[in-house]
Design a protein around this motif. Sequence first.
Motif, short mmCIF file in Angstrom:
data_model
loop_
_atom_site.label_atom_id
_atom_site.label_comp_id
_atom_site.label_asym_id
_atom_site.label_seq_id
_atom_site.Cartn_x
_atom_site.Cartn_y
_atom_site.Cartn_z
N ARG A 96 0.84 -1.22 0.00
CA ARG A 96 0.00 0.00 0.00
C ARG A 96 0.87 1.26 0.00
O ARG A 96 1.71 1.41 -0.86
CB ARG A 96 -0.95 -0.02 1.21
CG ARG A 96 -2.07 -1.04 1.08
CD ARG A 96 -3.18 -0.54 0.22
NE ARG A 96 -4.40 -1.32 0.39
CZ ARG A 96 -5.49 -1.15 -0.35
NH1 ARG A 96 -5.54 -0.26 -1.30
NH2 ARG A 96 -6.55 -1.89 -0.16
N ARG A 98 -4.26 11.11 11.46
CA ARG A 98 -5.32 11.74 10.67
C ARG A 98 -5.72 10.83 9.49
O ARG A 98 -5.05 9.85 9.20
CB ARG A 98 -4.85 13.10 10.17
CG ARG A 98 -4.69 14.13 11.33
CD ARG A 98 -4.67 15.51 10.74
NE ARG A 98 -4.08 15.41 9.41
CZ ARG A 98 -2.92 15.91 9.03
NH1 ARG A 98 -2.24 16.57 9.82
NH2 ARG A 98 -2.43 15.75 7.84
N GLN A 105 -3.48 8.43 6.50
CA GLN A 105 -2.06 8.37 6.88
C GLN A 105 -1.50 6.94 6.86
O GLN A 105 -0.29 6.76 7.02
CB GLN A 105 -1.86 8.99 8.27
CG GLN A 105 -2.31 10.44 8.36
CD GLN A 105 -1.55 11.33 7.38
OE1 GLN A 105 -0.34 11.39 7.39
NE2 GLN A 105 -2.29 12.00 6.51
N GLY A 106 -2.36 5.95 6.72
CA GLY A 106 -1.84 4.58 6.63
C GLY A 106 -2.20 3.67 7.79
O GLY A 106 -1.59 2.61 7.96
N THR A 133 -5.25 2.05 8.37
CA THR A 133 -5.95 0.86 7.89
C THR A 133 -5.01 -0.03 7.07
O THR A 133 -5.11 -1.26 7.12
CB THR A 133 -7.20 1.26 7.07
OG1 THR A 133 -8.02 2.08 7.89
CG2 THR A 133 -7.98 0.05 6.62
N PRO A 167 -4.16 -3.40 -5.84
CA PRO A 167 -4.13 -2.20 -4.99
C PRO A 167 -3.26 -2.35 -3.75
O PRO A 167 -2.94 -1.36 -3.10
CB PRO A 167 -5.61 -2.02 -4.58
CG PRO A 167 -6.40 -2.87 -5.49
CD PRO A 167 -5.51 -3.97 -5.94
N VAL A 210 -0.23 -3.46 -3.67
CA VAL A 210 1.18 -3.19 -3.98
C VAL A 210 1.33 -1.70 -4.21
O VAL A 210 0.53 -1.08 -4.92
CB VAL A 210 1.62 -3.99 -5.22
CG1 VAL A 210 3.05 -3.64 -5.62
CG2 VAL A 210 1.49 -5.49 -4.94
N ARG A 211 2.37 -1.12 -3.59
CA ARG A 211 2.56 0.33 -3.68
C ARG A 211 2.66 0.75 -5.13
O ARG A 211 3.31 0.07 -5.94
CB ARG A 211 3.83 0.74 -2.92
CG ARG A 211 3.91 2.25 -2.68
CD ARG A 211 5.02 2.55 -1.70
NE ARG A 211 6.32 2.21 -2.27
CZ ARG A 211 7.07 3.04 -3.01
NH1 ARG A 211 6.65 4.25 -3.27
NH2 ARG A 211 8.23 2.64 -3.47
N ASP A 250 -10.96 1.74 13.43
CA ASP A 250 -11.90 2.85 13.34
C ASP A 250 -13.30 2.50 13.82
O ASP A 250 -14.27 3.01 13.26
CB ASP A 250 -12.01 3.22 11.84
CG ASP A 250 -11.77 4.69 11.62
OD1 ASP A 250 -11.67 5.42 12.61
OD2 ASP A 250 -11.69 5.08 10.45
N1 LIG Z 1 -1.20 0.80 -3.66
C1 LIG Z 1 -1.03 1.99 -3.09
N2 LIG Z 1 0.07 2.73 -3.40
C2 LIG Z 1 0.27 3.93 -2.82
N3 LIG Z 1 -0.57 4.48 -1.91
C3 LIG Z 1 -1.68 3.80 -1.59
C4 LIG Z 1 -1.97 2.51 -2.15
N4 LIG Z 1 -3.14 2.07 -1.64
C5 LIG Z 1 -3.56 3.02 -0.81
N5 LIG Z 1 -2.71 4.06 -0.77
C6 LIG Z 1 -2.84 5.28 0.04
O1 LIG Z 1 -2.68 4.98 1.40
C7 LIG Z 1 -3.20 6.06 2.14
C8 LIG Z 1 -3.57 5.62 3.52
O2 LIG Z 1 -4.67 4.77 3.52
P1 LIG Z 1 -5.34 4.17 4.84
O3 LIG Z 1 -6.61 3.56 4.39
O4 LIG Z 1 -4.42 3.31 5.59
O5 LIG Z 1 -5.61 5.49 5.70
P2 LIG Z 1 -6.14 5.63 7.18
O6 LIG Z 1 -5.02 6.17 8.00
O7 LIG Z 1 -6.76 4.38 7.63
O8 LIG Z 1 -7.22 6.78 7.00
P3 LIG Z 1 -8.73 6.93 7.57
O9 LIG Z 1 -8.58 7.56 8.93
O10 LIG Z 1 -9.35 7.89 6.62
O11 LIG Z 1 -9.37 5.61 7.60
C9 LIG Z 1 -4.27 6.68 1.26
O12 LIG Z 1 -3.95 8.02 1.02
C10 LIG Z 1 -4.22 5.90 -0.03
O13 LIG Z 1 -4.32 6.70 -1.17
#
Ligand SMILES: Nc1ncnc2c1ncn2[C@@H]1O[C@H](COP(=O)(O)OP(=O)(O)OP(=O)(O)O)[C@@H](O)[C@H]1O
Length: 390
Positions: A12, A31, A34-35, A37, A59, A61-62, A337
């Motif tokens: 991700r 916030r 930020q990563g 989930t 999805p 894989v980064r 969450d």
């Molecule tokens: N394959 C990928 N490559 C690069 N970035 C990615 C990929 N998949 C997801 N992302 C990015 O990862 C970021 C973080 O996602 P995540 O769902 O972990 O956020 P979160 O911290 O849980 O946010 P929230 O509080 O809104 O749930 C998102 O901005 C998303 O665009």
Amino acid sequence: MHLTHLSLVDFRSYPSLDLTLGPGVTTLVGRNGQGKTNLIEAIGYVATLASHRVSADAPLVREGASHAVLRARIVRGDRAALVELEIVPGRANRARLNRAPVSRPRDVLGLLCTVLFAPEDLALVKGDPAGRRQFLDELLVARTPRMAAVLADYDRVLKQRSTLLRTAGAARRSGGKGDLRTLDVWDGYLASYGAELLAARLALVEALRPGVARAYAAVAGTQAQVGFEYRASVPPPQQGPVLPDGQVLPDGQVWPDRQVWEEAIRTELVAARPREVERGQTLVGPHRDDLLLTVDGRPARGYASHGESWSLALALRLASFELLRADDREPVLLLDDVFAELDAGRRSRLAELVAPAEQVLVTAAVEADVPAELAGTCFVVAAGEVRRVS
Ligand SMILES: Nc1ncnc2c1ncn2[C@@H]1O[C@H](COP(=O)(O)OP(=O)(O)OP(=O)(O)O)[C@@H](O)[C@H]1O
Ligand SMILES: [Mg+2]
């Protein structure tokens, strides 16, 4: 069991991450976007070889990378295991256990056991039957990893049989006969694997039911009657020794048992064949079943309020936790969450129910959303960096 290390490469949003974890509660605060989930999803993937958010691997894989690597060190009692997975979109995953390659990725199933609570769980109550079947099947595999093979066999037979029906149906529509000679053989496999899956799901539903009702009452704080019934697409068999439906047999199966269901599926396949050929689909089998959830006698899907639906989704996860614990599998709890959606009473009741787990990972956008009962180690997640703050 608990995780002591998680490391990610190109999973991700993470180019690379090394995280040291311990038993007890860990909160991940950060916030939106930020990563948080992504981390929970990675741990869930090690446990189930699937994401709770997407069905395809791409999805995960980064962006711009060719593959992702997940590493998790799992401690259970006095034993530790290192599981490594490589996700290559469009190809089969590769897995290693304690640095040695395993022949099939699914050989690592069962080493990490998790119960994941996520906003997506609302779909268990409000969504299509497929989500509820997946809930049951994932729990079956978590309890009995061997079931992964049965599920894979069933899927394979279903696909091949459906392809055969489609080709034969198309041939018939264009005036040909359509070759159905091998269909009988596929019927046999479908009935055999299908009955094994069906019997296992029925036994699971019986085992879960009391826990679901208990957990719903505990979370919702009401005395509402929660119903939890498996709905087989094949009519329940009428013959055979008369036992009350749902009676647990000495071998742990539930009446009607696997053999009875196998016969029932075969009979139903014979009756459905003309329709199946016409539609080019397999219309009989556990891939068409559902789980009926009710609150005070009304189907939750379509009737339950948002709060009731949430409580029910949480109850399904909590009951899974209880069941796995009773099996001595002590799952890692992942709560993504979930507190933001709950009122104060439900928050603290849920916190009390999950606190006894050996390891709990909780995410929240706002720290204040995490109930005080779950104070523990805290990490801040910001722009793909995970930093311990307490
Ligand atoms: N394959 C990928 N490559 C690069 N970035 C990615 C990929 N998949 C997801 N992302 C990015 O990862 C970021 C973080 O996602 P995540 O769902 O972990 O956020 P979160 O911290 O849980 O946010 P929230 O509080 O809104 O749930 C998102 O901005 C998303 O665009
Ligand atoms: Mg999130």
